[in-house]
Write an enzyme that holds these catalytic residues in place. Structure first.
Site, mmCIF file in Angstrom:
data_model
loop_
_atom_site.group_PDB
_atom_site.id
_atom_site.type_symbol
_atom_site.label_atom_id
_atom_site.label_comp_id
_atom_site.label_asym_id
_atom_site.label_seq_id
_atom_site.Cartn_x
_atom_site.Cartn_y
_atom_site.Cartn_z
ATOM 1 N N HIS A 30 51.486 84.062 63.584
ATOM 2 C CA HIS A 30 50.289 84.865 63.786
ATOM 3 C C HIS A 30 50.630 86.338 63.598
ATOM 4 O O HIS A 30 51.445 86.894 64.330
ATOM 5 C CB HIS A 30 49.709 84.607 65.181
ATOM 6 C CG HIS A 30 49.188 83.216 65.339
ATOM 7 N ND1 HIS A 30 48.717 82.706 66.531
ATOM 8 C CD2 HIS A 30 49.048 82.216 64.437
ATOM 9 C CE1 HIS A 30 48.318 81.456 66.351
ATOM 10 N NE2 HIS A 30 48.511 81.141 65.093
ATOM 11 N N ASP A 69 46.793 79.604 58.545
ATOM 12 C CA ASP A 69 46.898 80.941 57.927
ATOM 13 C C ASP A 69 45.533 81.594 57.724
ATOM 14 O O ASP A 69 45.357 82.389 56.805
ATOM 15 C CB ASP A 69 47.630 80.866 56.578
ATOM 16 C CG ASP A 69 48.969 80.155 56.677
ATOM 17 O OD1 ASP A 69 49.776 80.567 57.518
ATOM 18 O OD2 ASP A 69 49.196 79.195 55.921
#
Length: 438
Positions: free
Chosen positions: A42, A14
């Site tokens: 993503h 992340d």
């Protein structure tokens, strides 16, 4: 000039890899995923429009880019087709620009059933997987019973292999986990429907990439998850099931390691983690730890998993863990993301060491999760800034305190910060050194 660039996460995932890959692919011909599966998330924001990709490489929104899913990725055909549909509805010619290795292991419904049954059985010792079948699919690969994309194109042989592997897994589901078995007939019918849909996208990835290298085409390798989730080098057993580090690029794509150039490590200006596992600098988890600064990081940083939607745990920047990531990946440079999330904090902390129970002070993080758990972070405090850094595009727009923070991270890690992200949009970025021009 480096024609082959690796972009990977240096923390627990992340970190903002998707945005940076999308940004840098303006100069790339190929973007390659080399590990993980649709457990990745993503997020790209382009002119205010948000796109979340899980399996398809982040270069798919660029007209000039061809995207490749390498053999190190475990592929759920169902997840792939569902991800393709909204992109194609927007007019993006996914089937013309997305290519898949025939050696990708398949994720099928029994993998998902196993993943979820195991997490339930672990109770409060659950790993915190996404429950999408990633781990069981990698297990089948290593045990040499897994089915691969190339197997789909021989129906008779596929049916025979599938029957054998499903007998094995259904026995465990029924007799050990006490759940319903998965239907062989339904899985076979579904799998066969994928063959015609995928056949035009299947290529020899190794040969394609080698030919591209010889032509001088620019290739970007897009990592998923983060270094500290690596199956070998992460906080085991609270890790993912693949090699998320730079060493996984060659194995997961068939691209020769000697040809890799610049390796860019993506790191947040603070730390986050989703799911279970040690987190020495943790401030906020929404449950037991409720530090207001940690809550600020989560709220302002919109820290919810792109794949799971789960609240991310938040904490201060950890230079100790970063040093380990640098050792493992031999980083050329770093990209510091979400600097703007720190705006308005009077004081910032950086973890510079781990005080261990035996009195020792570690400057590089340990390997085992148990050792991480006993680490007490040693902090260095720096002044924050009140100015707004959101959307800054030049170093001159940053306050001196922010520049000092960036410089201190460089000094503590020994690696230059070549890119600074100050917002989610691709143009909200400061590029000091472009990886393809380094």
């Amino acid at each position: 000039m480096g024609n082959n660039v690796v972009v990977l996460g240096t923390q627990w995932g992340d970190e903002g890899k998707g945005k940076i890959v999308d940004l840098l692919t303006e100069d790339a011909k190929y973007v390659v995923r080399y590990q993980g599966g649709h457990n990745a998330g993503h997020t790209l924001v382009i002119d205010g429009e948000k796109t979340v990709l899980h399996l398809i490489p982040s270069g798919i929104l660029r007209d000039n880019v061809e995207c490749i899913i390498g053999n190190g990725v475990v592929l759920s055909p169902d997840a792939l087709l569902k991800e393709m549909a909204p992109l194609e509805a927007r007019g993006i010619p996914v089937r013309e620009r997305l290519f898949i290795s025939e050696a990708c292991p398949l994720i099928l419904p029994y993998h998902v059933a196993l993943d979820q049954a195991r997490e339930i059985a672990r109770g409060n010792k659950a790993i915190g997987t996404t429950g999408r079948g990633i781990g069981p699919a990698y297990e089948d690969k290593v045990s040499r019973r897994g089915l691969r994309v190339g197997d789909l194109f021989d129906k008779v042989a596929f049916a025979e292999k599938l029957k054998e592997v499903m007998e094995f897994h259904n026995f465990a589901l029924v007799n050990y986990y006490k759940v319903e078995p998965v239907s062989y007939e339904e899985v076979l019918e579904q799998a066969m429907s994928y063959a015609d849909l995928l056949t035009s996208m299947v290529i020899d990835v190794t040969d394609t990439l080698d030919a591209a290298r010889k032509r001088g085409d620019k290739i970007m390798f897009e990592g998923a998850q983060g270094t500290l989730l690596d199956i070998d080098h992460g906080t085991y057993p609270y890790v993912t099931s693949s090699n998320t580090t730079a060493g996984g690029v060659a194995a997961g794509s068939g691209f020769g390691p000697r040809h890799l150039g610049y390796i860019l490590g993506i790191t947040k200006a603070y730390c986050t983690r989703v799911g279970s596992g040690p987190f020495p600098t943790e401030l906020y988890d929404g449950l037991e730890k409720q530090d207001p600064i940690g809550k600020h990081l989560g709220t302002v940083g919109h820290e919810f998993g792109a794949t799971t939607g789960r609240l991310r745990r938040t904490g201060w920047f950890d230079a100790v863990a970063m040093r380990r990531a640098i050792q493992i990946n031999s980083l050329s440079g770093m990209c510091l993301t979400k600097l703007d999330v720190l705006d308005g904090l009077e004081e910032l902390k950086i973890c510079t060491g781990y005080q261990m129970k035996d009195g020792s002070l570690l400057e590089v993080s340990p390997m085992a999760a148990e050792a991480f758990e006993e680490a007490t972070p040693v902090y260095e405090t720096m002044p924050g800034w009140s100015e707004n850094t959101f959307g800054a595009k030049t170093l001159e727009e940053l306050p001196q305190a922010a520049l000092n923070y960036i410089k201190r991270i460089e000094d503590l890690t020994g690696v230059p910060i070549d890119i600074i992200s100050t917002g989610p949009d691709r143009n909200e970025t400061i590029i000091k050194v472009h990886p393809f021009q380094a």
